[in-house]
Design a protein around this motif. Sequence first.
Motif, PDB file in Angstrom:
ATOM      1  N   LEU A 118       7.740   5.886  11.148  1.00 19.01           N
ATOM      2  CA  LEU A 118       6.342   6.316  11.063  1.00 19.01           C
ATOM      3  C   LEU A 118       5.545   5.946  12.312  1.00 19.01           C
ATOM      4  CD1 LEU A 118       5.576   5.399   7.351  1.00 19.01           C
ATOM      5  CD2 LEU A 118       6.040   7.658   8.299  1.00 19.01           C
ATOM      6  N   ALA A 119       6.132   5.181  13.209  1.00 18.07           N
ATOM      7  CA  ALA A 119       5.500   4.797  14.489  1.00 18.07           C
ATOM      8  C   ALA A 119       4.077   4.282  14.276  1.00 18.07           C
ATOM      9  CB  ALA A 119       5.524   5.973  15.456  1.00 18.07           C
ATOM     10  N   GLY A 120       3.954   3.279  13.417  1.00 17.72           N
ATOM     11  CA  GLY A 120       2.642   2.672  13.198  1.00 17.72           C
ATOM     12  C   GLY A 120       1.843   3.306  12.072  1.00 17.72           C
ATOM     13  N   GLY A 121       2.349   4.388  11.491  1.00 16.32           N
ATOM     14  CA  GLY A 121       1.651   5.010  10.362  1.00 16.32           C
ATOM     15  C   GLY A 121       1.798   4.167   9.107  1.00 16.32           C
ATOM     16  N   ILE A 122       0.931   4.399   8.150  1.00 19.09           N
ATOM     17  CA  ILE A 122       0.935   3.645   6.892  1.00 19.09           C
ATOM     18  C   ILE A 122       1.865   4.328   5.888  1.00 19.09           C
ATOM     19  CG2 ILE A 122      -0.490   2.899   4.931  1.00 19.09           C
ATOM     20  CD1 ILE A 122      -1.188   1.373   7.393  1.00 19.09           C
ATOM     21  N   LEU A 123       2.788   3.561   5.339  1.00 22.78           N
ATOM     22  CA  LEU A 123       3.692   4.089   4.316  1.00 22.78           C
ATOM     23  C   LEU A 123       3.061   3.959   2.930  1.00 22.78           C
ATOM     24  CD1 LEU A 123       6.433   5.258   3.504  1.00 22.78           C
ATOM     25  CD2 LEU A 123       7.327   2.927   3.455  1.00 22.78           C
ATOM     26  N   THR A 124       2.461   2.795   2.648  1.00 22.13           N
ATOM     27  CA  THR A 124       1.885   2.544   1.325  1.00 22.13           C
ATOM     28  C   THR A 124       0.399   2.253   1.464  1.00 22.13           C
ATOM     29  OG1 THR A 124       3.982   1.515   0.711  1.00 22.13           O
ATOM     30  CG2 THR A 124       2.141   1.212  -0.803  1.00 22.13           C
ATOM     31  N   ASN A 125      -0.428   3.094   0.861  1.00 23.89           N
ATOM     32  CA  ASN A 125      -1.875   2.879   0.898  1.00 23.89           C
ATOM     33  C   ASN A 125      -2.262   1.646   0.098  1.00 23.89           C
ATOM     34  OD1 ASN A 125      -2.438   5.172   2.481  1.00 23.89           O
ATOM     35  ND2 ASN A 125      -2.403   6.492   0.677  1.00 23.89           N
ATOM     36  N   ASP A 126      -3.397   1.053   0.456  1.00 21.56           N
ATOM     37  CA  ASP A 126      -3.889  -0.148  -0.220  1.00 21.56           C
ATOM     38  C   ASP A 126      -4.214   0.142  -1.686  1.00 21.56           C
ATOM     39  OD1 ASP A 126      -3.739  -1.277   2.274  1.00 21.56           O
ATOM     40  OD2 ASP A 126      -5.893  -1.514   2.544  1.00 21.56           O
ATOM     41  N   PHE A 127      -3.894  -0.812  -2.555  1.00 18.41           N
ATOM     42  CA  PHE A 127      -4.267  -0.744  -3.968  1.00 18.41           C
ATOM     43  C   PHE A 127      -4.055  -2.109  -4.593  1.00 18.41           C
ATOM     44  CE2 PHE A 127       0.301   0.077  -4.235  1.00 18.41           C
ATOM     45  CZ  PHE A 127       0.684  -0.680  -5.332  1.00 18.41           C
ATOM     46  N   THR A 128      -4.653  -2.295  -5.751  1.00 14.54           N
ATOM     47  CA  THR A 128      -4.354  -3.453  -6.586  1.00 14.54           C
ATOM     48  C   THR A 128      -3.909  -2.934  -7.949  1.00 14.54           C
ATOM     49  OG1 THR A 128      -6.559  -3.688  -7.559  1.00 14.54           O
ATOM     50  CG2 THR A 128      -6.157  -4.830  -5.448  1.00 14.54           C
ATOM     51  N   LEU A 129      -3.137  -3.725  -8.639  1.00 15.14           N
ATOM     52  CA  LEU A 129      -2.695  -3.348  -9.979  1.00 15.14           C
ATOM     53  C   LEU A 129      -3.906  -3.103 -10.871  1.00 15.14           C
ATOM     54  CD1 LEU A 129      -0.295  -3.058 -11.992  1.00 15.14           C
ATOM     55  CD2 LEU A 129      -0.644  -5.456 -12.535  1.00 15.14           C
ATOM     56  N   GLU A 130      -4.915  -3.943 -10.707  1.00 12.80           N
ATOM     57  CA  GLU A 130      -6.113  -3.820 -11.546  1.00 12.80           C
ATOM     58  C   GLU A 130      -6.829  -2.488 -11.319  1.00 12.80           C
ATOM     59  OE1 GLU A 130      -9.634  -6.720 -13.189  1.00 12.80           O
ATOM     60  OE2 GLU A 130      -8.746  -7.161 -11.228  1.00 12.80           O
ATOM     61  N   GLN A 131      -6.881  -2.008 -10.061  1.00  8.75           N
ATOM     62  CA  GLN A 131      -7.498  -0.708  -9.781  1.00  8.75           C
ATOM     63  C   GLN A 131      -6.755   0.425 -10.480  1.00  8.75           C
ATOM     64  OE1 GLN A 131      -7.097  -0.810  -5.526  1.00  8.75           O
ATOM     65  NE2 GLN A 131      -9.261  -1.312  -5.203  1.00  8.75           N
ATOM     66  N   ILE A 132      -5.449   0.285 -10.582  1.00 10.00           N
ATOM     67  CA  ILE A 132      -4.625   1.367 -11.130  1.00 10.00           C
ATOM     68  C   ILE A 132      -4.566   1.328 -12.654  1.00 10.00           C
ATOM     69  CG2 ILE A 132      -2.242   2.216 -11.256  1.00 10.00           C
ATOM     70  CD1 ILE A 132      -1.965   1.373  -8.327  1.00 10.00           C
ATOM     71  N   THR A 133      -4.341   0.149 -13.210  1.00 13.49           N
ATOM     72  CA  THR A 133      -4.084   0.062 -14.655  1.00 13.49           C
ATOM     73  C   THR A 133      -5.204  -0.602 -15.447  1.00 13.49           C
ATOM     74  OG1 THR A 133      -2.979  -2.091 -14.518  1.00 13.49           O
ATOM     75  CG2 THR A 133      -1.600  -0.127 -14.195  1.00 13.49           C
ATOM     76  N   GLY A 134      -6.100  -1.298 -14.745  1.00 16.38           N
ATOM     77  CA  GLY A 134      -7.123  -2.063 -15.442  1.00 16.38           C
ATOM     78  C   GLY A 134      -6.660  -3.463 -15.808  1.00 16.38           C
ATOM     79  N   ASP A 135      -5.383  -3.752 -15.600  1.00 13.19           N
ATOM     80  CA  ASP A 135      -4.828  -5.080 -15.874  1.00 13.19           C
ATOM     81  C   ASP A 135      -4.676  -5.840 -14.569  1.00 13.19           C
ATOM     82  OD1 ASP A 135      -4.404  -4.714 -18.694  1.00 13.19           O
ATOM     83  OD2 ASP A 135      -2.625  -3.519 -18.223  1.00 13.19           O
ATOM     84  N   GLU A 136      -5.020  -7.131 -14.569  1.00 10.63           N
ATOM     85  CA  GLU A 136      -4.835  -7.937 -13.370  1.00 10.63           C
ATOM     86  C   GLU A 136      -3.360  -8.251 -13.147  1.00 10.63           C
ATOM     87  OE1 GLU A 136      -5.875 -12.397 -12.022  1.00 10.63           O
ATOM     88  OE2 GLU A 136      -7.628 -11.181 -12.572  1.00 10.63           O
TER      89      GLU A 136
END
Length: 189
Positions: A118-136
């Motif tokens: 990817l030559a410096g590109g981002i493979l995985t965007n930022d996230f938290t489990l809590e943002q996705i599922t509501g669970d910490e």
Amino acid sequence: MDKVKKRNEWWEWTKALFIAVLIAAAVRYFLFTPIVVDGLSMMPTLQDGDRMIVNKFNYKVSTPERFDVIVFHAPEKRDYIKRVIGLPGDKIVYSGDQLFINDKPVSEPYLEGFKEQLAGGILTNDFTLEQITGDERVPEGQLFVMGDNRRYSKDSRHIGTIDIEEIVGDTNLVFWPLQETRLINEQNQ
């Protein structure tokens, strides 16, 4: 006497064939089954069309471990192949293309070659489990799974955590195409 001998021989062959079919069915249903990779979500580890063996027995005597490649029944009534990222009780965060589990950075060696491409590109965007599922944290009896091709994978970021009961088994042996035969967990860790 010759007819009786032929009939007995025919009966013995029929019994042997029936027993062989029963054993094959039992092995396939309870122990191992083949699966075909469908799609690009596990690239570069797995290619579309790779044929693999799923070990159905392993998780009857053990529990999934982080980074195992598993097959599970997805909500769409299909089986998915993904990598275990979060175990029950884990706090999952992705920041700056880095995985953090329970606030500690965790290496993902199976992604290193892909990230270099990817030559410096981002493979995985930022996230938290809590943002996705509501669970910490990953709930008990659940797993957080992701495909290796993070940009093009429908995984726990979209379908939520998966119930451990939905796991068909783990897989790490690609047996076809023949020239690509390999153990995936050993080449990627």
